[in-house]
Design a protein around this motif. Sequence first.
Motif, mmCIF file in Angstrom:
data_model
loop_
_atom_site.group_PDB
_atom_site.id
_atom_site.type_symbol
_atom_site.label_atom_id
_atom_site.label_comp_id
_atom_site.label_asym_id
_atom_site.label_seq_id
_atom_site.Cartn_x
_atom_site.Cartn_y
_atom_site.Cartn_z
ATOM 1 N N LYS A 154 42.983 57.980 35.265
ATOM 2 C CA LYS A 154 42.444 56.745 35.855
ATOM 3 C C LYS A 154 43.042 55.506 35.187
ATOM 4 C CE LYS A 154 38.026 58.312 37.686
ATOM 5 N NZ LYS A 154 37.700 57.686 38.949
ATOM 6 N N MET A 155 43.278 55.612 33.882
ATOM 7 C CA MET A 155 43.822 54.448 33.157
ATOM 8 C C MET A 155 45.283 54.192 33.480
ATOM 9 S SD MET A 155 42.163 54.724 29.374
ATOM 10 C CE MET A 155 42.688 53.164 28.692
ATOM 11 N N PRO A 172 36.856 49.617 38.000
ATOM 12 C CA PRO A 172 36.626 48.172 38.174
ATOM 13 C C PRO A 172 35.154 47.792 38.251
ATOM 14 C CG PRO A 172 38.230 48.978 39.770
ATOM 15 C CD PRO A 172 37.678 50.179 39.084
ATOM 16 N N GLU A 176 33.519 51.129 30.030
ATOM 17 C CA GLU A 176 34.337 51.738 31.081
ATOM 18 C C GLU A 176 34.714 53.185 30.718
ATOM 19 O OE1 GLU A 176 37.621 49.190 31.824
ATOM 20 O OE2 GLU A 176 38.349 50.426 33.450
ATOM 21 N N GLU A 197 47.941 37.681 30.933
ATOM 22 C CA GLU A 197 47.200 36.883 31.912
ATOM 23 C C GLU A 197 47.005 35.442 31.427
ATOM 24 O OE1 GLU A 197 43.496 38.963 32.815
ATOM 25 O OE2 GLU A 197 42.557 36.991 32.947
ATOM 26 N N GLN A 222 46.681 47.994 28.511
ATOM 27 C CA GLN A 222 45.596 47.176 29.069
ATOM 28 C C GLN A 222 45.435 45.870 28.281
ATOM 29 O OE1 GLN A 222 41.925 49.043 29.977
ATOM 30 N NE2 GLN A 222 42.875 50.158 31.650
ATOM 31 N N LYS A 258 46.850 55.135 36.455
ATOM 32 C CA LYS A 258 47.157 55.086 37.892
ATOM 33 C C LYS A 258 47.710 53.706 38.297
ATOM 34 C CE LYS A 258 43.045 53.175 39.510
ATOM 35 N NZ LYS A 258 41.963 52.734 39.399
ATOM 36 N N ASP A 259 48.667 53.744 39.234
ATOM 37 C CA ASP A 259 49.267 52.512 39.826
ATOM 38 C C ASP A 259 49.793 51.526 38.791
ATOM 39 O OD1 ASP A 259 48.301 53.526 42.235
ATOM 40 O OD2 ASP A 259 46.410 52.424 42.018
ATOM 41 N N LYS A 260 50.223 52.003 37.639
ATOM 42 C CA LYS A 260 50.737 51.036 36.650
ATOM 43 C C LYS A 260 52.171 51.348 36.310
ATOM 44 C CE LYS A 260 46.243 50.120 34.962
ATOM 45 N NZ LYS A 260 45.223 50.917 34.440
ATOM 46 N N ASN A 266 43.436 41.788 37.694
ATOM 47 C CA ASN A 266 43.509 42.734 36.571
ATOM 48 C C ASN A 266 42.312 43.671 36.525
ATOM 49 O OD1 ASN A 266 45.963 41.966 35.664
ATOM 50 N ND2 ASN A 266 45.216 40.686 34.005
ATOM 51 N N LEU A 270 48.156 43.530 29.233
ATOM 52 C CA LEU A 270 47.862 42.951 30.550
ATOM 53 C C LEU A 270 46.914 41.756 30.412
ATOM 54 C CD1 LEU A 270 48.917 44.286 33.219
ATOM 55 C CD2 LEU A 270 46.572 44.991 33.638
ATOM 56 N N TYR A 279 40.728 44.803 39.102
ATOM 57 C CA TYR A 279 40.976 45.832 40.131
ATOM 58 C C TYR A 279 41.923 46.914 39.622
ATOM 59 C CZ TYR A 279 38.734 42.817 43.624
ATOM 60 O OH TYR A 279 37.828 42.061 44.329
ATOM 61 N N LEU A 280 42.789 46.564 38.659
ATOM 62 C CA LEU A 280 43.751 47.537 38.128
ATOM 63 C C LEU A 280 43.143 48.456 37.067
ATOM 64 C CD1 LEU A 280 47.006 45.431 37.639
ATOM 65 C CD2 LEU A 280 46.683 47.299 39.238
ATOM 66 N N SER A 281 41.930 48.128 36.603
ATOM 67 C CA SER A 281 41.355 48.921 35.506
ATOM 68 C C SER A 281 40.869 50.283 35.994
ATOM 69 C CB SER A 281 40.225 48.147 34.838
ATOM 70 O OG SER A 281 39.190 47.962 35.753
#
Lengths: 214, 246
Positions: A209-210, B208, A191, A119, A112, A212-214, B201, A115, B203-205
């Motif tokens: 959750k952390m 969110p 979070e 950015e 994270q 997912k989709d990565k 980014n 990421l 949205y990816l957390s």
Amino acid sequence: MQSLKSFWIRKKISKFLSHTFLIFVIFNVNIAKSFSDDLRMGESTIQQMIIEAQKHAIDTIKLEPNERSLKIELLIKKYINLDFMSKATTGTFWKKSSEKQREMYKTALLKQIVLTIEEHLNTLANLSYKPTKSEKRGEKLIYVKGLIQDPNKKKPDVNLLWKLAANKNGSVLILDLEIEGISLVSSQKAEALSILRKNRGNFDILLNKMTKDK
Amino acid sequence: MTKKYKFLFVKLITALFILNGCSNSTKFASENKDPFEKINRNVFQFNKYVDQEIISPVSKTYVKKIPAKIRTGVSNHLQWMDTPSTIINSALQTDMENTMLASAKFLLNGLTLGFYDLDKGETVIKKRDFGSTLAWLNVSEGPFLMVPFIGPKTTRDFTGTIIDKQNMATLSTNSLDDLNLAEIPINIIDKRGKMSKTIDNIYLSADPYIKIRSFYLQNRRNEIYSEKYIENKNNNLDAEFEKFLD
């Protein structure tokens, strides 16, 4: 006889006072020196990291995204205290987690952070960093403040605050970064704790959750 | 709603918030003050859908097709249009230096209708809105809100936004509805274009909604509260950090 005795007492007192004064001076000089040493180390850590990050931004621009992320990950690992960040963002739940869950959480947290850095990495190459202030806080913490500036003045200045502390090996590492008042640790903590509280401290749900989709 | 009723409505909200501030001593609300979380999460899902289906594609096209110079001009113009709010609210907060600087910048850039920044970013003005004036008056932050189409706000800041828009409509010759029709969509697309990567980014957390709430509250408090608040916040965080360093 009387004058000899008083002379001897006076001599003793003056010797005592001069020794006390000397100890006081040495003690204060050492404290001031260790304070300024810590501050200097904090400042140079940040300067060094910014230089490396800017170099990375240019050197890795043509690399594949995965390869670039890996390089950035290596760079960040060198400068941050990941153990501290993991503990600080999960609070009391950290103690209840298993060794395997802790390792998985550290990996996910690092991803994270990568990421977030990625950015801003491309823009960082064209901007300049100006240190503004550094201060020692409490016994262990060092604050290094700085500004990210656009030499062409097309973008507004960005205020940065780095929070650092020396680890057991004596090297100064980053504990938190605040960009315009937004703390990386505080937002990650909000979070993680929200998910953990809703799921009765189930660390696996947080990890799912952390990642997912990565 | 006629103009008379609109003014009455705004006055009523202001009075309510000032009274709220007088009765409430907890100026610095905790980050978890979110009694409407369930509704807010639903609104967030709606906003996310609108963003991903409409706003994000439009802003990506805007960034891709419109030259950077024109985009900067539009962005400057939108900032210039917000300056009267900064002038009024800086004066209300007795920040005369900011009032003068903002007025001078507004007049100077008015020569180009705000499309070109004639002082080239030399004058740094602090953005002030009615939400920050209410904070200055010790009005408490109130619960966190996720407003449809607008996004994260606190109750105090949402009230401030309504009053600011009402003031601008009173000052301008256009009606409030006309102003919003033109300004809001362009503003949203412009801001989305600038924050594209950050929002993607978020949205990816892992959660969110919580991330956006945390980002918004931290940034807003940092923007409007005094040095004393920031020092207090840092002292609390330092104590927490030292505990974890042991």
